[in-house]
Design an enzyme around this catalytic site. Sequence first.
Site, PDB file in Angstrom:
ATOM      1  N   LYS A  13      34.640  45.527  26.811  1.00 38.90           N
ATOM      2  CA  LYS A  13      34.892  45.666  28.257  1.00 38.90           C
ATOM      3  C   LYS A  13      35.633  46.969  28.565  1.00 38.90           C
ATOM      4  O   LYS A  13      35.282  47.690  29.479  1.00 38.90           O
ATOM      5  CB  LYS A  13      35.741  44.494  28.789  1.00 38.90           C
ATOM      6  CG  LYS A  13      35.133  43.127  28.594  1.00 38.90           C
ATOM      7  CD  LYS A  13      35.939  42.052  29.307  1.00 38.90           C
ATOM      8  CE  LYS A  13      37.358  41.867  28.813  1.00 38.90           C
ATOM      9  NZ  LYS A  13      37.493  41.314  27.462  1.00 38.90           N
ATOM     10  N   ARG A  88      40.777  35.360  33.895  1.00 38.63           N
ATOM     11  CA  ARG A  88      40.419  34.785  32.590  1.00 38.63           C
ATOM     12  C   ARG A  88      39.948  33.335  32.739  1.00 38.63           C
ATOM     13  O   ARG A  88      39.409  32.771  31.818  1.00 38.63           O
ATOM     14  CB  ARG A  88      41.656  34.731  31.681  1.00 38.63           C
ATOM     15  CG  ARG A  88      42.086  36.001  31.008  1.00 38.63           C
ATOM     16  CD  ARG A  88      41.200  36.350  29.838  1.00 38.63           C
ATOM     17  NE  ARG A  88      41.859  36.767  28.622  1.00 38.63           N
ATOM     18  CZ  ARG A  88      42.298  37.978  28.355  1.00 38.63           C
ATOM     19  NH1 ARG A  88      42.213  38.930  29.250  1.00 38.63           N
ATOM     20  NH2 ARG A  88      42.830  38.271  27.187  1.00 38.63           N
ATOM     21  N   ARG A 127      39.722  47.686  14.940  1.00 37.56           N
ATOM     22  CA  ARG A 127      39.961  48.500  16.139  1.00 37.56           C
ATOM     23  C   ARG A 127      41.276  49.267  16.032  1.00 37.56           C
ATOM     24  O   ARG A 127      42.291  48.740  15.599  1.00 37.56           O
ATOM     25  CB  ARG A 127      39.997  47.569  17.362  1.00 37.56           C
ATOM     26  CG  ARG A 127      40.329  48.280  18.661  1.00 37.56           C
ATOM     27  CD  ARG A 127      39.957  47.446  19.854  1.00 37.56           C
ATOM     28  NE  ARG A 127      40.784  46.259  20.041  1.00 37.56           N
ATOM     29  CZ  ARG A 127      40.592  45.376  21.014  1.00 37.56           C
ATOM     30  NH1 ARG A 127      39.597  45.531  21.871  1.00 37.56           N
ATOM     31  NH2 ARG A 127      41.369  44.313  21.119  1.00 37.56           N
ATOM     32  N   ARG A 162      46.750  47.186  17.534  1.00 31.23           N
ATOM     33  CA  ARG A 162      47.476  46.220  18.367  1.00 31.23           C
ATOM     34  C   ARG A 162      48.000  45.085  17.499  1.00 31.23           C
ATOM     35  O   ARG A 162      47.310  44.621  16.592  1.00 31.23           O
ATOM     36  CB  ARG A 162      46.538  45.654  19.438  1.00 31.23           C
ATOM     37  CG  ARG A 162      46.456  46.517  20.655  1.00 31.23           C
ATOM     38  CD  ARG A 162      45.409  46.042  21.607  1.00 31.23           C
ATOM     39  NE  ARG A 162      45.401  44.605  21.857  1.00 31.23           N
ATOM     40  CZ  ARG A 162      44.591  44.014  22.714  1.00 31.23           C
ATOM     41  NH1 ARG A 162      43.741  44.731  23.406  1.00 31.23           N
ATOM     42  NH2 ARG A 162      44.627  42.721  22.890  1.00 31.23           N
ATOM     43  N   ARG A 173      42.483  33.772  19.883  1.00 24.40           N
ATOM     44  CA  ARG A 173      42.113  34.366  21.180  1.00 24.40           C
ATOM     45  C   ARG A 173      40.674  33.997  21.539  1.00 24.40           C
ATOM     46  O   ARG A 173      40.366  33.734  22.695  1.00 24.40           O
ATOM     47  CB  ARG A 173      42.295  35.891  21.135  1.00 24.40           C
ATOM     48  CG  ARG A 173      43.763  36.304  21.212  1.00 24.40           C
ATOM     49  CD  ARG A 173      43.998  37.704  20.706  1.00 24.40           C
ATOM     50  NE  ARG A 173      43.395  38.731  21.522  1.00 24.40           N
ATOM     51  CZ  ARG A 173      43.149  39.974  21.079  1.00 24.40           C
ATOM     52  NH1 ARG A 173      43.441  40.320  19.838  1.00 24.40           N
ATOM     53  NH2 ARG A 173      42.633  40.856  21.875  1.00 24.40           N
TER      54      ARG A 173
HETATM   55  P1  AMP Z   1      43.549  41.652  26.312  1.00 22.68           P
HETATM   56  O1  AMP Z   1      44.084  43.029  26.147  1.00 22.68           O
HETATM   57  O2  AMP Z   1      42.748  41.479  27.585  1.00 22.68           O
HETATM   58  O3  AMP Z   1      42.812  41.153  25.094  1.00 22.68           O
HETATM   59  O4  AMP Z   1      44.819  40.698  26.509  1.00 22.68           O
HETATM   60  C1  AMP Z   1      45.801  40.567  25.499  1.00 22.68           C
HETATM   61  C2  AMP Z   1      46.681  39.359  25.794  1.00 22.68           C
HETATM   62  O5  AMP Z   1      47.331  39.533  27.080  1.00 22.68           O
HETATM   63  C3  AMP Z   1      45.954  38.036  25.905  1.00 22.68           C
HETATM   64  O6  AMP Z   1      45.726  37.435  24.632  1.00 22.68           O
HETATM   65  C4  AMP Z   1      46.934  37.230  26.756  1.00 22.68           C
HETATM   66  O7  AMP Z   1      48.057  36.815  25.996  1.00 22.68           O
HETATM   67  C5  AMP Z   1      47.438  38.278  27.749  1.00 22.68           C
HETATM   68  N1  AMP Z   1      46.597  38.342  28.972  1.00 22.68           N
HETATM   69  C6  AMP Z   1      45.806  39.384  29.368  1.00 22.68           C
HETATM   70  N2  AMP Z   1      45.183  39.105  30.526  1.00 22.68           N
HETATM   71  C7  AMP Z   1      45.559  37.852  30.869  1.00 22.68           C
HETATM   72  C8  AMP Z   1      45.233  36.982  31.957  1.00 22.68           C
HETATM   73  N3  AMP Z   1      44.364  37.345  32.906  1.00 22.68           N
HETATM   74  N4  AMP Z   1      45.826  35.752  31.990  1.00 22.68           N
HETATM   75  C9  AMP Z   1      46.713  35.389  31.053  1.00 22.68           C
HETATM   76  N5  AMP Z   1      47.044  36.147  29.981  1.00 22.68           N
HETATM   77  C10 AMP Z   1      46.482  37.370  29.892  1.00 22.68           C
END
Ligand code: AMP
Length: 219
Positions: A13, A88, A127, A162, A173
């Site tokens: 994404k 989400r 990554r 990360r 996740r």
């Molecule tokens: P991402 O970078 O999108 O993979 O997000 C990393 C982490 O941030 C996720 O595993 C969640 O812990 C938190 N996170 C990101 N976006 C959301 C969201 N919309 N709602 C809740 N937690 C989020």
Amino acid sequence: MNIIMVGAPGSGKGTLAAYMVEALGIKHVSSGDMIRECIKKEDAFAEKLNSYISKGLLVPDEIILEMIEKRLQEEDLIPGVILDGFPRNVEQAIALEKIFNKLNKKIDKAVYLNVPDEEIIQRIINRRTCSNKACKQIYNIKFSPSKQEGICDKCGSKLEQRADDTQEIVEERLRVYHEMSEELVEFYRKQGLLCEIQNKNDEKTQQQMLDIVIQNLKQ
Ligand code: AMP
């Protein structure tokens, strides 16, 4: 124009969004990046956020909603936004609709990247991301490495992994993602907003995916 990116963590994404930023001239806002920025502050709020993110769990809706609502009101997003990682779940999607209504905006498309889990795991554990906030170029040490190990080709900053990009946390996740994604995808499909891109084994290039999105935006 306001676009939502839907897809598993590591489905690409963020990378596709970067291409869309150039093509469409609107900003990319990643909820995950916003949370990681807050965590860097190392205060009590950062600790609270970290207690979720470090386990691969979602942070509570009320926290993320407050952050997103505030960000969406900022002037640089008046022309539009590419939202990545938010919403989400359907609850967040409904809340987002309300926020957009208040701001007299609407969602134009939800771009859904559909990638098999085995492929996702390989992408995520390999990554690496540029540590420079203004760059954030993404590499994969197996499939698209930087020329010099650990250094960004674009800006020369250090690459980092990360903390939640480990096999164990990725599996959690993905579990969390699948629990909610089908409902979310159907939510946007029913509204006629979904642009689905199937992408197995990196068979489509970023340019091909971008072309599909642009075509879809014209419909
Ligand atoms: P991402 O970078 O999108 O993979 O997000 C990393 C982490 O941030 C996720 O595993 C969640 O812990 C938190 N996170 C990101 N976006 C959301 C969201 N919309 N709602 C809740 N937690 C989020």
